[in-house]
Design an enzyme around this catalytic site. Structure first.
Site, short mmCIF file in Angstrom:
data_model
loop_
_atom_site.label_atom_id
_atom_site.label_comp_id
_atom_site.label_asym_id
_atom_site.label_seq_id
_atom_site.Cartn_x
_atom_site.Cartn_y
_atom_site.Cartn_z
CD GLU A 40 -2.50 1.13 2.82
OE1 GLU A 40 -1.99 0.50 3.78
OE2 GLU A 40 -3.57 1.75 2.91
CE LYS A 111 -7.07 1.27 3.99
NZ LYS A 111 -5.84 1.83 4.58
CB CYS A 146 -4.00 -1.76 4.72
SG CYS A 146 -2.93 -1.73 6.18
O1 AKG Z 1 -5.79 -2.29 11.04
C1 AKG Z 1 -4.62 -2.05 11.36
O2 AKG Z 1 -4.15 -2.39 12.44
C2 AKG Z 1 -3.70 -1.37 10.40
C3 AKG Z 1 -4.44 -0.66 9.30
C4 AKG Z 1 -3.57 0.26 8.54
O3 AKG Z 1 -2.45 0.54 8.92
C5 AKG Z 1 -4.02 0.77 7.25
O4 AKG Z 1 -5.17 0.55 6.86
O5 AKG Z 1 -3.20 1.41 6.56
#
Ligand code: AKG
Length: 264
Positions: A40, A111, A146
């Site tokens: 990402e 996202k 993510c």
């Molecule tokens: O859910 C998490 O612990 C990390 C999520 C995150 O860092 C993101 O979505 O970029």
């Protein structure tokens, strides 16, 4: 089928242009992969929130252009992780992009669950509203991003839409690495799919990224996992394993279409 997960670090002192050049060299050094996956926001750096507006790009911007050129030259599918996409009216999205072996865009995914915990993403970016699944030579393939890993309803919908391989580019912090491992394994097992989870490495703005990119098979077995540092993880999967596992243990057939109809 060989997959390369490129676990990139995005140090604060490195410019986006230098990083794109550096990652291009890494991509060109990969031999024999049919699918290459990046994390990402590796070119912008997920935690570089103050630079989001300045680093926003369109689908013909520097990150997509380099990746598209390399995908076409290597003749591979390339999931380029995500970019800060500059949309209409100044709207910004965290947009994941899957490129085909001719360098064209197979699908984009904005996202859906933008992240707000110790993150400015939810404040700065607009959430997406679509969920594509592409029929590729190696199986029905989707990409989410993510934090989306945490939301079972989204995975149920991917499963309903026929996804067999789900790519998860991430910038998941080391502080919650065990959640990353647990959730990626659970999603593969519960939907009998391949989860190809490519995380970022290194440190950004004082936040240590978790690395440990991994591929989990439809039986919930971790078939490859990286360490914490920048690296390329090569893994060989058999896409036919999805139907083998589902035929052998047909749990998906026993799932109700909806649980909301159950009486109290
Ligand atoms: O859910 C998490 O612990 C990390 C999520 C995150 O860092 C993101 O979505 O970029």
């Amino acid at each position: 089928m060989k997959i390369a997960l490129v676990q990139v670090a995005s140090p604060d002192a490195e410019t986006r242009e230098d990083r794109i050049d550096r990652v291009e060299k890494i991509l060109r050094s990969i031999n024999g992969a049919e699918l290459i996956v990046l994390p990402e926001l590796w070119s912008a750096g997920y935690f570089h929130f103050d630079d989001y507006a300045a680093l926003a790009e369109t689908l013909d911007g520097p990150t997509v252009s380099m990746c598209s050129r390399v995908a076409a030259e290597l003749g591979v599918h390339l999931h380029l992780g995500s970019i800060i996409e500059a949309g209409e009216g100044g709207q910004l999205s965290n947009t994941s992009i899957l490129l085909g072996p001719d360098g064209s865009v197979v699908h984009t995914y904005r996202k859906i669950h933008v992240f707000g915990y110790k993150s400015k993403e939810a404040e700065l970016l607009t959430a997406g509203t679509s969920l594509p699944v592409a029929a590729l030579p190696f199986g029905a393939t989707a990409g989410i991003t993510c934090y989306d890993l945490r939301f079972p309803g989204l995975w149920m919908e991917l499963s309903t839409r026929g996804a067999e391989i789900v790519i998860v580019p991430a910038a998941w912090p080391a502080a919650r690495r065990e959640h990353w491992r647990l959730l990626s394994t659970a999603r593969a097992l519960e939907h009998q799919i391949f989860v190809v989870a490519c995380n970022a490495a290194g440190t950004q703005e004082g936040v240590e990224l978790g690395g440990h990119s991994r591929v989990v098979d439809p039986a919930g077995k971790v078939i490859a996992e990286a360490d914490a540092g920048e690296s390329v993880l090569m893994v060989d999967i058999d896409p036919a394993q999805v139907s083998t596992v589902r035929n052998e243990f047909p749990v998906i057939n026993d799932r109700l279409a909806s649980y909301q109809t159950l009486t109290v």
